[in-house]
Design a protein around this motif. Sequence first.
Motif, mmCIF file in Angstrom:
data_model
loop_
_atom_site.group_PDB
_atom_site.id
_atom_site.type_symbol
_atom_site.label_atom_id
_atom_site.label_comp_id
_atom_site.label_asym_id
_atom_site.label_seq_id
_atom_site.Cartn_x
_atom_site.Cartn_y
_atom_site.Cartn_z
ATOM 1 N N UNK A 122 60.091 51.863 124.160
ATOM 2 C CA UNK A 122 60.566 50.644 123.527
ATOM 3 C C UNK A 122 61.491 49.792 124.354
ATOM 4 N N UNK A 123 61.714 50.168 125.603
ATOM 5 C CA UNK A 123 62.612 49.399 126.468
ATOM 6 C C UNK A 123 61.907 48.176 127.036
ATOM 7 N N UNK A 124 62.690 47.268 127.608
ATOM 8 C CA UNK A 124 62.091 46.112 128.256
ATOM 9 C C UNK A 124 61.172 46.508 129.388
ATOM 10 N N UNK A 125 61.595 47.504 130.178
ATOM 11 C CA UNK A 125 60.756 47.976 131.288
ATOM 12 C C UNK A 125 59.439 48.534 130.768
ATOM 13 N N UNK A 126 59.511 49.378 129.767
ATOM 14 C CA UNK A 126 58.301 50.018 129.245
ATOM 15 C C UNK A 126 57.373 48.990 128.603
ATOM 16 N N UNK A 127 57.929 48.046 127.872
ATOM 17 C CA UNK A 127 57.106 46.996 127.263
ATOM 18 C C UNK A 127 56.354 46.225 128.340
ATOM 19 N N UNK A 128 57.049 45.886 129.434
ATOM 20 C CA UNK A 128 56.390 45.154 130.508
ATOM 21 C C UNK A 128 55.267 45.942 131.154
ATOM 22 N N UNK A 129 55.518 47.219 131.448
ATOM 23 C CA UNK A 129 54.494 48.059 132.079
ATOM 24 C C UNK A 129 53.297 48.239 131.150
ATOM 25 N N UNK A 130 53.570 48.539 129.884
ATOM 26 C CA UNK A 130 52.467 48.753 128.946
ATOM 27 C C UNK A 130 51.675 47.474 128.689
ATOM 28 N N UNK A 150 51.067 45.171 130.917
ATOM 29 C CA UNK A 150 50.167 45.051 132.059
ATOM 30 C C UNK A 150 48.982 46.007 131.921
ATOM 31 N N UNK A 151 49.253 47.242 131.551
ATOM 32 C CA UNK A 151 48.170 48.215 131.402
ATOM 33 C C UNK A 151 47.177 47.787 130.329
ATOM 34 N N UNK A 152 47.696 47.328 129.189
ATOM 35 C CA UNK A 152 46.803 46.927 128.104
ATOM 36 C C UNK A 152 46.067 45.629 128.426
ATOM 37 N N UNK A 199 40.687 43.476 129.888
ATOM 38 C CA UNK A 199 39.705 42.921 130.822
ATOM 39 C C UNK A 199 38.494 43.829 130.942
ATOM 40 N N UNK A 200 38.721 45.142 131.052
ATOM 41 C CA UNK A 200 37.608 46.087 131.153
ATOM 42 C C UNK A 200 36.741 46.072 129.900
ATOM 43 N N UNK A 210 51.044 46.425 121.833
ATOM 44 C CA UNK A 210 52.082 46.979 122.714
ATOM 45 C C UNK A 210 53.376 47.173 121.945
ATOM 46 N N UNK A 211 53.828 46.147 121.240
ATOM 47 C CA UNK A 211 55.109 46.224 120.544
ATOM 48 C C UNK A 211 55.073 47.217 119.390
ATOM 49 N N UNK A 212 53.929 47.270 118.690
ATOM 50 C CA UNK A 212 53.800 48.217 117.590
ATOM 51 C C UNK A 212 53.881 49.655 118.091
#
Length: 302
Positions: free
Chosen positions: A149-157, A159-161, A166-167, A223-225
Amino acid sequence: MAFYLGVDAGGTKTQYVLGDEQQVLGRVQGGTIKRMRADAATTTRNLDKALSELAALTGVSLRSVTRTCIGAAGITVPLVTDWMREAFGERVGGSLVLVGDVEIALDAAFFGGSGVLVLAGTGSNVAGRSVSGRVTTAGGWGPVLADQGSGHRIGVQALRDTFLALDEERSTELLPEILGLWGLADATELVAYANKIPAPDFSALAPLVASCAERGDGVARGVLSREAGELAHLALLVIGRLRREAPPEWVPEVAFTGSILERVGPVRRGIVERLERELPSVKTLPGVVDPALGALWRARVG
Protein backbone atom coordinates in the motif's frame (compact mmCIF):
# COMPACT_ATOMS: atom_id res chain seq x y z
CA MET A 1 6.51 28.10 32.67
CA ALA A 2 7.69 24.75 31.28
CA PHE A 3 8.33 24.27 27.57
CA TYR A 4 8.41 21.00 25.65
CA LEU A 5 9.79 20.08 22.22
CA GLY A 6 8.47 17.28 20.03
CA VAL A 7 10.53 16.17 17.02
CA ASP A 8 9.52 13.81 14.22
CA ALA A 9 12.85 12.98 12.56
CA GLY A 10 12.10 11.52 9.14
CA GLY A 11 14.45 10.39 6.44
CA THR A 12 13.93 13.45 4.23
CA LYS A 13 12.38 16.04 6.55
CA THR A 14 12.05 16.80 10.26
CA GLN A 15 9.08 18.34 12.05
CA TYR A 16 9.64 20.39 15.23
CA VAL A 17 6.75 21.38 17.52
CA LEU A 18 7.29 23.57 20.59
CA GLY A 19 4.61 23.82 23.25
CA ASP A 20 3.92 24.61 26.86
CA GLU A 21 1.76 22.46 29.18
CA GLN A 22 -1.42 23.26 27.27
CA GLN A 23 -0.87 24.46 23.73
CA VAL A 24 1.34 24.44 20.67
CA LEU A 25 3.42 27.62 20.48
CA GLY A 26 5.08 27.09 17.13
CA ARG A 27 6.05 24.62 14.46
CA VAL A 28 8.74 24.47 11.77
CA GLN A 29 9.92 21.94 9.21
CA GLY A 30 13.55 21.29 8.39
CA GLY A 31 15.76 18.89 6.52
CA THR A 32 16.75 15.48 7.81
CA ILE A 33 18.78 15.14 10.99
CA LYS A 34 19.28 11.39 10.61
CA ARG A 35 22.94 10.54 10.26
CA MET A 36 22.07 7.43 8.24
CA ARG A 37 20.68 9.75 5.56
CA ALA A 38 23.13 12.67 5.59
CA ASP A 39 26.61 13.57 6.80
CA ALA A 40 27.31 15.39 10.06
CA ALA A 41 27.78 18.77 8.40
CA THR A 42 24.40 18.54 6.65
CA THR A 43 22.46 17.33 9.69
CA THR A 44 24.08 19.98 11.89
CA ARG A 45 23.23 22.70 9.41
CA ASN A 46 19.63 21.45 9.14
CA LEU A 47 19.24 21.33 12.93
CA ASP A 48 20.70 24.79 13.53
CA LYS A 49 18.48 26.34 10.87
CA ALA A 50 15.30 24.73 12.20
CA LEU A 51 15.99 25.56 15.85
CA SER A 52 16.82 29.15 14.94
CA GLU A 53 13.53 29.46 13.03
CA LEU A 54 11.57 27.93 15.91
CA ALA A 55 13.12 30.30 18.46
CA ALA A 56 12.41 33.30 16.22
CA LEU A 57 8.83 32.15 15.62
CA THR A 58 7.96 31.56 19.28
CA GLY A 59 10.25 33.97 21.09
CA VAL A 60 11.29 31.07 23.35
CA SER A 61 14.93 30.19 23.95
CA LEU A 62 15.50 26.50 23.28
CA ARG A 63 17.79 26.43 26.31
CA SER A 64 14.66 26.87 28.46
CA VAL A 65 13.04 23.64 27.21
CA THR A 66 12.21 21.19 30.01
CA ARG A 67 12.15 18.02 27.93
CA THR A 68 12.49 16.99 24.28
CA CYS A 69 11.12 13.85 22.68
CA ILE A 70 12.53 12.74 19.33
CA GLY A 71 10.83 10.00 17.35
CA ALA A 72 12.91 8.40 14.61
CA ALA A 73 13.48 5.14 12.82
CA GLY A 74 16.83 3.51 13.56
CA ILE A 75 17.09 4.55 17.21
CA THR A 76 19.05 1.36 17.91
CA VAL A 77 21.82 2.60 15.60
CA PRO A 78 24.56 4.41 17.58
CA LEU A 79 25.37 6.66 14.61
CA VAL A 80 21.83 8.05 14.84
CA THR A 81 21.33 8.22 18.60
CA ASP A 82 24.80 9.37 19.60
CA TRP A 83 24.69 12.29 17.18
CA MET A 84 21.19 13.33 18.30
CA ARG A 85 22.06 13.20 21.99
CA GLU A 86 25.15 15.28 21.48
CA ALA A 87 23.63 17.78 19.05
CA PHE A 88 20.47 18.43 21.07
CA GLY A 89 22.42 18.43 24.34
CA GLU A 90 24.52 21.31 23.04
CA ARG A 91 21.57 23.34 21.75
CA VAL A 92 18.42 22.49 23.71
CA GLY A 93 17.87 22.52 27.46
CA GLY A 94 16.36 19.82 29.64
CA SER A 95 16.24 16.05 29.25
CA LEU A 96 15.97 14.06 26.03
CA VAL A 97 13.71 11.08 25.27
CA LEU A 98 14.48 9.01 22.15
CA VAL A 99 11.80 6.63 20.87
CA GLY A 100 10.85 4.96 17.60
CA ASP A 101 8.86 6.81 14.95
CA VAL A 102 6.08 4.24 15.30
CA GLU A 103 5.69 5.06 19.00
CA ILE A 104 5.18 8.78 18.51
CA ALA A 105 2.63 8.08 15.77
CA LEU A 106 0.76 5.74 18.14
CA ASP A 107 0.93 8.43 20.83
CA ALA A 108 -0.53 10.99 18.44
CA ALA A 109 -3.58 8.76 17.99
CA PHE A 110 -4.00 7.05 21.36
CA PHE A 111 -2.04 9.12 23.93
CA GLY A 112 -0.26 6.11 25.40
CA GLY A 113 -3.29 3.81 25.11
CA SER A 114 -3.94 0.76 22.98
CA GLY A 115 -4.81 0.86 19.30
CA VAL A 116 -3.61 0.18 15.78
CA LEU A 117 -1.89 2.57 13.40
CA VAL A 118 -1.71 2.05 9.64
CA LEU A 119 1.09 4.05 8.02
CA ALA A 120 1.49 4.38 4.27
CA GLY A 121 3.67 6.98 2.59
CA THR A 122 6.69 6.21 0.44
CA GLY A 123 6.92 3.02 2.55
CA SER A 124 4.38 1.36 4.83
CA ASN A 125 3.98 -0.28 8.21
CA VAL A 126 1.23 -1.34 10.61
CA ALA A 127 1.80 -1.06 14.35
CA GLY A 128 -0.30 -1.77 17.39
CA ARG A 129 0.03 -1.18 21.11
CA SER A 130 -1.64 -3.58 23.54
CA VAL A 131 -3.47 -2.72 26.73
CA SER A 132 -0.25 -3.58 28.60
CA GLY A 133 1.81 -1.18 26.44
CA ARG A 134 3.53 -3.79 24.28
CA VAL A 135 4.15 -2.64 20.69
CA THR A 136 3.81 -5.12 17.82
CA THR A 137 4.21 -4.52 14.09
CA ALA A 138 3.46 -6.14 10.74
CA GLY A 139 4.97 -5.25 7.39
CA GLY A 140 7.58 -2.55 7.20
CA TRP A 141 10.22 -4.84 5.71
CA GLY A 142 11.21 -2.43 2.96
CA PRO A 143 10.34 -2.06 -0.74
CA VAL A 144 11.61 -5.45 -1.89
CA LEU A 145 10.01 -7.56 0.84
CA ALA A 146 6.88 -5.63 1.85
CA ASP A 147 5.69 -1.99 1.89
CA GLN A 148 2.14 -2.98 0.98
CA GLY A 149 0.00 0.00 0.00
CA SER A 150 2.96 2.37 -0.09
CA GLY A 151 3.64 4.92 -2.79
CA HIS A 152 6.57 2.84 -4.02
CA ARG A 153 4.53 -0.35 -4.19
CA ILE A 154 1.60 1.35 -5.90
CA GLY A 155 3.94 2.70 -8.57
CA VAL A 156 5.63 -0.65 -9.19
CA GLN A 157 2.36 -2.56 -9.30
CA ALA A 158 0.83 0.00 -11.63
CA LEU A 159 3.68 -0.56 -14.09
CA ARG A 160 3.34 -4.34 -13.84
CA ASP A 161 -0.42 -4.25 -14.35
CA THR A 162 -0.05 -1.81 -17.23
CA PHE A 163 2.18 -4.21 -19.11
CA LEU A 164 -0.08 -7.14 -18.26
CA ALA A 165 -2.93 -5.13 -19.76
CA LEU A 166 -0.84 -4.69 -22.92
CA ASP A 167 -0.29 -8.46 -23.12
CA GLU A 168 -4.01 -9.06 -22.62
CA GLU A 169 -4.89 -6.37 -25.18
CA ARG A 170 -6.80 -4.32 -22.62
CA SER A 171 -6.71 -0.54 -22.63
CA THR A 172 -5.68 1.60 -19.69
CA GLU A 173 -5.10 5.30 -19.19
CA LEU A 174 -2.06 4.46 -17.13
CA LEU A 175 0.27 3.94 -20.09
CA PRO A 176 -0.09 7.37 -21.72
CA GLU A 177 -0.18 9.06 -18.32
CA ILE A 178 3.05 7.40 -17.19
CA LEU A 179 4.75 8.14 -20.52
CA GLY A 180 3.76 11.78 -20.19
CA LEU A 181 4.95 12.08 -16.61
CA TRP A 182 8.37 10.65 -17.38
CA GLY A 183 8.71 12.24 -20.83
CA LEU A 184 8.94 8.95 -22.73
CA ALA A 185 7.82 8.17 -26.26
CA ASP A 186 6.42 4.65 -26.03
CA ALA A 187 6.28 1.39 -24.08
CA THR A 188 9.73 0.33 -25.31
CA GLU A 189 11.31 3.41 -23.75
CA LEU A 190 9.28 2.79 -20.59
CA VAL A 191 10.70 -0.75 -20.28
CA ALA A 192 14.24 0.61 -20.39
CA TYR A 193 13.47 3.48 -18.02
CA ALA A 194 11.70 1.34 -15.42
CA ASN A 195 14.55 -1.18 -15.36
CA LYS A 196 17.42 1.27 -15.19
CA ILE A 197 19.94 1.36 -12.35
CA PRO A 198 19.55 3.35 -10.18
CA ALA A 199 15.79 2.88 -10.39
CA PRO A 200 13.43 5.81 -10.95
CA ASP A 201 11.21 7.11 -8.17
CA PHE A 202 8.28 4.71 -8.49
CA SER A 203 6.39 6.46 -5.68
CA ALA A 204 6.01 9.47 -7.99
CA LEU A 205 3.45 7.41 -9.93
CA ALA A 206 1.06 7.04 -6.98
CA PRO A 207 -0.84 10.34 -7.51
CA LEU A 208 -1.19 9.51 -11.19
CA VAL A 209 -2.60 6.05 -10.37
CA ALA A 210 -5.06 7.64 -7.94
CA SER A 211 -6.17 10.14 -10.57
CA CYS A 212 -6.75 7.43 -13.17
CA ALA A 213 -8.66 5.34 -10.65
CA GLU A 214 -10.92 8.26 -9.75
CA ARG A 215 -11.72 8.65 -13.47
CA GLY A 216 -12.77 5.02 -13.64
CA ASP A 217 -9.72 3.28 -15.10
CA GLY A 218 -10.11 -0.41 -14.28
CA VAL A 219 -6.41 -1.24 -14.11
CA ALA A 220 -5.67 1.65 -11.74
CA ARG A 221 -8.63 0.74 -9.57
CA GLY A 222 -7.42 -2.83 -9.40
CA VAL A 223 -3.99 -1.73 -8.20
CA LEU A 224 -5.38 0.43 -5.40
CA SER A 225 -7.96 -2.14 -4.35
CA ARG A 226 -5.34 -4.87 -4.07
CA GLU A 227 -2.91 -2.70 -2.11
CA ALA A 228 -5.67 -1.57 0.26
CA GLY A 229 -6.60 -5.20 0.84
CA GLU A 230 -3.03 -6.13 1.70
CA LEU A 231 -2.69 -3.27 4.19
CA ALA A 232 -6.02 -4.24 5.74
CA HIS A 233 -4.73 -7.80 6.07
CA LEU A 234 -1.72 -6.56 8.05
CA ALA A 235 -4.00 -4.49 10.27
CA LEU A 236 -6.13 -7.56 10.96
CA LEU A 237 -3.00 -9.53 11.91
CA VAL A 238 -2.00 -6.86 14.42
CA ILE A 239 -5.54 -6.62 15.84
CA GLY A 240 -5.50 -10.39 16.32
CA ARG A 241 -2.30 -10.19 18.37
CA LEU A 242 -3.63 -7.37 20.53
CA ARG A 243 -6.82 -9.30 21.23
CA ARG A 244 -4.87 -12.13 22.85
CA GLU A 245 -4.20 -10.01 25.92
CA ALA A 246 -7.18 -7.63 25.77
CA PRO A 247 -10.34 -7.96 27.88
CA PRO A 248 -13.42 -9.35 26.08
CA GLU A 249 -15.02 -5.91 25.84
CA TRP A 250 -12.00 -4.39 24.06
CA VAL A 251 -12.93 -2.59 20.84
CA PRO A 252 -10.10 -2.20 18.30
CA GLU A 253 -9.44 1.35 17.18
CA VAL A 254 -7.51 2.05 13.97
CA ALA A 255 -5.81 5.31 13.06
CA PHE A 256 -4.06 6.35 9.87
CA THR A 257 -1.01 8.39 8.94
CA GLY A 258 1.15 9.01 5.87
CA SER A 259 0.71 10.76 2.53
CA ILE A 260 -1.00 7.83 0.78
CA LEU A 261 -3.68 7.48 3.45
CA GLU A 262 -4.15 11.24 3.52
CA ARG A 263 -4.35 11.82 -0.24
CA VAL A 264 -5.24 8.57 -2.02
CA GLY A 265 -8.86 8.06 -1.09
CA PRO A 266 -9.41 4.62 -2.65
CA VAL A 267 -6.65 3.04 -0.54
CA ARG A 268 -8.03 4.37 2.74
CA ARG A 269 -11.62 3.53 1.80
CA GLY A 270 -10.58 0.03 0.77
CA ILE A 271 -8.89 -0.58 4.14
CA VAL A 272 -11.87 0.71 6.11
CA GLU A 273 -14.35 -1.34 4.06
CA ARG A 274 -12.50 -4.60 4.62
CA LEU A 275 -11.95 -3.95 8.32
CA GLU A 276 -15.62 -3.13 8.85
CA ARG A 277 -16.67 -6.17 6.84
CA GLU A 278 -14.51 -8.58 8.86
CA LEU A 279 -14.72 -6.78 12.23
CA PRO A 280 -18.03 -4.90 12.49
CA SER A 281 -17.07 -3.59 15.93
CA VAL A 282 -13.89 -1.87 14.70
CA LYS A 283 -13.64 1.90 15.12
CA THR A 284 -11.64 3.86 12.53
CA LEU A 285 -10.50 7.34 13.47
CA PRO A 286 -11.09 10.23 11.05
CA GLY A 287 -8.31 12.11 9.32
CA VAL A 288 -4.63 11.30 9.72
CA VAL A 289 -2.59 11.59 12.89
CA ASP A 290 0.38 13.93 13.24
CA PRO A 291 3.41 12.08 14.70
CA ALA A 292 5.09 15.33 15.75
CA LEU A 293 2.18 16.01 18.11
CA GLY A 294 2.67 12.52 19.51
CA ALA A 295 6.29 13.43 20.23
CA LEU A 296 5.14 16.63 21.96
CA TRP A 297 2.65 14.65 24.08
CA ARG A 298 5.39 12.23 25.14
CA ALA A 299 7.73 15.12 25.95
CA ARG A 300 5.07 16.51 28.26
CA VAL A 301 4.39 13.25 30.11
CA GLY A 302 8.06 12.20 30.27
